[in-house]
Design a protein around this motif. Structure first.
Motif: not given
Length: 305
Positions: A74-81, A182-186, A191-195, A242-246
């Motif tokens: 979920f954290l692919p290498l980006k060329e610019e970075r 505040v809350m964060a979910v994926r 399913g749904i994941r709460v951080y 909210v994050l949506v899984s890639s």
């Protein structure tokens, strides 16, 4: 005779003081009458490989570019970075042949994977430093690596700049979002994941930015907790990230359907138009550099509201 001894003693004292005055230490050099501190070198003189994208983010914050790094799906290498960094596969199963071919001088590895893979495999290649990401917070990890690489001043400056940006974003967040919970979910096809309060999102949201966690978030004593959509009203935050899984196919469709669900529509964050959709990269990159990018991203989002 006494006058001769006194004269010799005085001369020796002057010579001793002069010698001390010309001494160079590891802390400073002397030029004429002015003392100039030694600056940390810009270029790290060792080739470093990283077996953790999170450690890579800390190395980058210290202005050290790894010759190779592993990462997560979920954290692919980006060329610019990462224009000069070779991909070594996923952290859970690194490409050892590619790592050996790089012939690094040093390897930094997450303690979890040093244990799973076997530390001796890496020590046979190069000097290996094990960093436990479950101990302390990202600033502790950054400072730990800074001590190893003689980059303490760089770490201090990075943290100072980061905290200055935090102060700016806090003011903006209060103006745009108010002072609610505040809350964060994926959301994913699985399913749904709460951080919770721990990494990856807990420290930046609830410690660095100082947001008030929604009811029940502080009780999550692990990285996250899987829930059903029926549980969302128990948290009912004023603002929701909210994050949506890639990674999991069909996740965007699941989120689209969720947004039309009466349970979702009943949430305060939804009714107040305070659902902030963020991306896994950089928000799940729990590192000094990753958090910096996340802060900048949040600033952009808030300025556009």
């Amino acid at each position: 005779m006494k006058k001769t001894i006194l004269s010799l003693f005085t001369a020796l004292s002057v010579l001793t003081l002069a010698a001390c005055g010309n001494d160079k230490t590891s802390e400073e050099t002397t030029t004429g009458k002015e003392t100039t501190p030694i600056k940390e070198s810009v270029t790290y003189d060792k080739d470093v490989a990283s077996i953790s994208i999170f450690l890579t983010g800390n190395l980058q914050a210290l202005e050290i570019t790894p010759v190779g790094t592993t990462t997560s799906d979920f954290l692919p290498l980006k060329e610019e970075r990462f224009p000069e960094t070779e991909y070594l596969g996923f952290t859970k199963e690194p490409d050892m042949e590619a790592l050996i071919a790089l012939q690094p001088d040093e390897i930094f590895i997450d303690a979890e994977f040093a244990e799973k893979h076997g530390l001796d495999k890496y020590e046979a290649i190069a000097t290996t430093h094990v960093i436990n990401l479950d101990e302390g917070r990202w600033k502790d990890h950054l400072n730990n690596i800074a001590e190893i690489t003689n980059r303490t001043e760089t770490a201090e400056q990075f943290i100072a700049d980061y905290e200055a940006k935090v102060d700016e974003v806090k003011v903006l967040a209060k103006e745009k979002l108010g002072e609610g919970t505040v809350m964060a979910v994926r959301v994913s096809a699985k399913g749904i994941r709460v951080y919770g309060m721990d990494r990856p999102l807990g420290p930046i949201l609830f410690e660095d930015l100082g947001f008030t966690p929604a009811p029940g978030i502080e009780a999550i004593d692990k990285n996250w907790e899987n829930i059903s959509k029926e549980v969302l009203p128990d948290y009912n935050p004023d603002t929701m990230f909210v994050l949506v899984s890639s990674v999991d196919e069909g996740s965007q469709q699941v989120f689209d359907e969720l947004q039309n669900d009466p349970i979702w529509q009943s949430l305060k964050a939804v009714q107040n138009n305070q659902v902030i959709v963020i991306e896994e990269n950089p928000w799940l990159d729990y590192s000094a550099y990753g958090n910096k990018l996340a802060l900048e991203n949040l600033e952009e989002i808030l300025l556009a509201k």
